[in-house]
Every structure is written in structure tokens, then in C-alpha cells.
Design a protein around this motif. Structure first.
Motif, PDB file in Angstrom:
ATOM      1  N   GLN A 222       0.352  11.482  12.957  1.00 52.50           N
ATOM      2  CA  GLN A 222       1.158  11.930  11.816  1.00 52.50           C
ATOM      3  C   GLN A 222       0.629  11.400  10.486  1.00 52.50           C
ATOM      4  O   GLN A 222       1.287  11.545   9.449  1.00 52.50           O
ATOM      5  N   GLY A 223      -0.567  10.812  10.510  1.00 53.80           N
ATOM      6  CA  GLY A 223      -1.193  10.377   9.270  1.00 53.80           C
ATOM      7  C   GLY A 223      -0.589   9.124   8.681  1.00 53.80           C
ATOM      8  O   GLY A 223      -0.672   8.903   7.472  1.00 53.80           O
TER       9      GLY A 223
ATOM     10  N   TRP B 203      -3.355  10.858   4.209  1.00 51.78           N
ATOM     11  CA  TRP B 203      -4.515  11.687   3.859  1.00 51.78           C
ATOM     12  C   TRP B 203      -4.262  12.608   2.684  1.00 51.78           C
ATOM     13  O   TRP B 203      -5.178  13.287   2.217  1.00 51.78           O
ATOM     14  N   ARG B 204      -3.032  12.639   2.194  1.00 53.97           N
ATOM     15  CA  ARG B 204      -2.780  13.388   0.956  1.00 53.97           C
ATOM     16  C   ARG B 204      -2.659  12.460  -0.246  1.00 53.97           C
ATOM     17  O   ARG B 204      -2.374  12.910  -1.353  1.00 53.97           O
ATOM     18  N   ASP B 205      -2.859  11.170  -0.036  1.00 53.77           N
ATOM     19  CA  ASP B 205      -2.757  10.188  -1.112  1.00 53.77           C
ATOM     20  C   ASP B 205      -4.154   9.727  -1.512  1.00 53.77           C
ATOM     21  O   ASP B 205      -4.937   9.299  -0.661  1.00 53.77           O
TER      22      ASP B 205
ATOM     23  N   ARG C  62      -7.606  15.365  13.045  1.00 53.63           N
ATOM     24  CA  ARG C  62      -6.631  16.451  12.883  1.00 53.63           C
ATOM     25  C   ARG C  62      -5.662  16.151  11.740  1.00 53.63           C
ATOM     26  O   ARG C  62      -5.332  17.034  10.939  1.00 53.63           O
ATOM     27  N   ALA C  63      -5.198  14.911  11.667  1.00 56.00           N
ATOM     28  CA  ALA C  63      -4.273  14.543  10.594  1.00 56.00           C
ATOM     29  C   ALA C  63      -4.937  14.636   9.233  1.00 56.00           C
ATOM     30  O   ALA C  63      -4.326  15.094   8.250  1.00 56.00           O
ATOM     31  N   ARG C  64      -6.188  14.218   9.161  1.00 57.42           N
ATOM     32  CA  ARG C  64      -6.914  14.259   7.883  1.00 57.42           C
ATOM     33  C   ARG C  64      -7.139  15.699   7.422  1.00 57.42           C
ATOM     34  O   ARG C  64      -6.932  16.031   6.249  1.00 57.42           O
TER      35      ARG C  64
ATOM     36  N   TRP D 223       0.843  -1.186   0.000  1.00 55.54           N
ATOM     37  CA  TRP D 223       0.000   0.000   0.000  1.00 55.54           C
ATOM     38  C   TRP D 223       0.881   1.241   0.000  1.00 55.54           C
ATOM     39  O   TRP D 223       2.002   1.222   0.534  1.00 55.54           O
ATOM     40  N   PRO D 224       0.395   2.337  -0.586  1.00 56.55           N
ATOM     41  CA  PRO D 224       1.175   3.576  -0.549  1.00 56.55           C
ATOM     42  C   PRO D 224       1.537   3.981   0.878  1.00 56.55           C
ATOM     43  O   PRO D 224       0.721   3.870   1.795  1.00 56.55           O
TER      44      PRO D 224
END
Length: 269
Positions: A129-130, A162-164, A153-155, A73-74
Motif C-alpha cells: 500500500q506504499g 510514492w506520491r510524495d 507495483r505500489a510505486r 517523515w511524511p
């Protein structure tokens, strides 16, 4: 080298921010764990006495780990590295809040490591930290509010996964895209068109065509957990919700809800 450095710094920063987590989640049975001698992936570690600990309450990106045909997974290597920074070669305590051992004989525990400010919670550090998301079970539901807060908060900050796009929150009103994610663990947001009971099950319908549109299903055992929690899914007509779980394909895309924490009510109407 730069990527490694940034991941390690983020892990240490997240760890320093959750050093009071043990106090904030007092309902765990705490026991000595020993020394972490191996990090398998972003949510699994091995102790010096040979025990494998599955860090309950979270799901980090998965590595193949020898499984033929299984794609990483990424951000899975980054998650493993972050957890190594937090736990590898450090003594830990284990906190149990439900079932203690799974069918693979892994310990199901929250993991705490000593820091300058007191015990720090590894699960919360990873979520903050996501590099992991909340992932719970009907027999292990302690401390989830704190993890949901860290995930939110991370999202919102677009950290880590959360940026992928692989981990994007999916729209309930696009069933074709959800079908393409069958077999994957997903977060799905949408407005419930109709909550209805049939055959002892509760169906949360997100569209008018129940054989095509997205549906969340609550079986009888899960409904008892909802009752115990004082939650009635039958009053959620029109509510905007976020549902997390494994997507399958039975008369359209659906997720089975096995316990209340899989369902977050974002707005009533």
C-alpha cells in the motif's frame, strides 16, 4: 475521520492480498510470536512478553519517538495507523531468515498474522500500500524478491509514499540534488558510465568527474556476496540501474553497497 477510515481500509485490502505469502517464502524459520500489544511506528511492534520486533526487510516513514530535533517523515502517522490496523491486539508468528537480534536487542523478523485465508505477511501488506519500502541488510536477505515486486507495483501506482516528493526516486546525473539528501536513505536511478576496481573496491561511476558526480562503492566484503550470487558488477558499464542506500558525501555524493539486493539492473544498455 475520513483519512483514518481510508488508511484502515487500504491496510485491510493490502492484507487480504498477501495471505499466501508464508507459502511463497518458505525459507523462514517460523516460531510463535505472541500478541502484538503496541505499534511503535510503521515497522516496529511490541509483543505481550515485552519483546520488540523490528520488521526486517522494510523501512516505514519514521516518527520522532522522543528524539529531540528529529522531524517526522511524511506519512509516518499514516504508516503507524496502517500497521495498527494489521497487527494491533492480534496473535502473530515470527519468521527468521538471518540475524535474529540487533544491537538494540530487537527481534529481526518477518511478521505473519492469521487471517481467514491463512497467515498474512505484514511487511508485504505495508509495502503493497506504499507505506514502507524495501530496506535490507547483508545478514538478512530472505524473501526480498516478493517485497521488491510489491514495492514496484505500489510505486507505479503512486500509492502512499510514492506520491510524495520526499520519497522520489532520484536521478544519478543530478549530483547537487543528491548532495542535498546526504544522510538520507534514497533510491537513485541512472546509467553507469564506468565500473572500475581500485584498492580492492569496485566503483560504479555515474559521471566523468569522480570528485563531484554520484558514485556507488562496493567494498571487499560486499564483493564476496556478489560473487556468491553469481553477479559481476564489473560488467555493468552502460547499464541502467537503481541503487538504494544511505547517501553520504565523500568526493561527491555516494552510496555504499553492502549486498547485491541494493543494486537493481533495469537495462543492460
Amino acid at each position: 475521520m475520513r483519512t483514518t477510515s481510508l488508511v484502515q481500509l487500504a491496510a485491510l485490502a493490502a492484507l487480504s492480498s498477501v495471505s499466501t505469502a508464508a507459502l511463497a517464502c518458505p525459507d523462514l524459520a517460523m516460531v510463535p510470536g505472541g500478541l502484538v500489544v503496541q505499534v511503535t511506528d510503521g515497522d516496529t511492534v511490541v509483543l505481550d512478553d515485552g519483546r520488540v520486533v523490528r520488521m526486517i526487510g522494510t523501512q516505514a516513514p519514521k516518527l520522532p519517538l522522543g528524539r529531540e530535533g528529529y522531524e517526522s517523515w511524511p506519512l509516518a502517522p499514516e504508516a503507524k495507523l496502517a500497521l495498527e490496523t494489521i497487527l494491533l491486539n492480534k496473535p502473530v508468528q515470527l519468521g527468521y531468515g538471518g540475524e535474529r537480534v540487533d544491537r538494540y536487542d530487537r527481534q529481526l523478523a518477518h511478521v505473519f498474522v492469521d487471517s481467514a485465508d491463512g497467515p498474512a505477511w505484514a511487511q508485504q501488506a505495508m509495502v503493497a500500500q506504499g507505506l514502507a519500502r524495501v530496506y535490507s541488510f547483508p545478514d538478512n536477505r530472505q524473501c526480498l524478491d516478493l517485497l521488491f515486486a510489491a514495492e514496484g507495483r505500489a510505486r507505479l501506482s503512486g500509492l502512499g509514499i510514492w506520491r510524495d516528493p520526499y520519497y522520489s526516486v532520484r536521478a544519478a546525473d543530478v549530483p547537487g540534488e543528491l548532495l542535498a539528501r546526504a544522510g538520507h536513505y534514497e533510491l537513485v536511478e541512472g546509467r553507469i558510465l564506468l565500473a572500475e576496481e581500485r584498492g580492492g573496491r569496485i566503483y560504479l561511476n555515474f559521471g566523468r568527474f569522480w570528485k563531484q558526480d554520484f558514485t556507488a562503492v562496493i567494498e571487499a566484503p560486499a564483493r564476496r556476496l556478489f560473487v556468491a550470487a553469481g553477479i559481476d558488477p564489473m560488467v555493468l558499464d552502460g547499464a541502467l540501474v537503481r541503487i538504494r542506500g544511505w547517501v553520504d558525501d565523500r568526493d561527491g555524493p555516494r552510496i555504499e553497497i553492502t549486498h547485491p539486493e541494493q543494486l537493481e539492473v533495469l537495462a543492460i544498455r
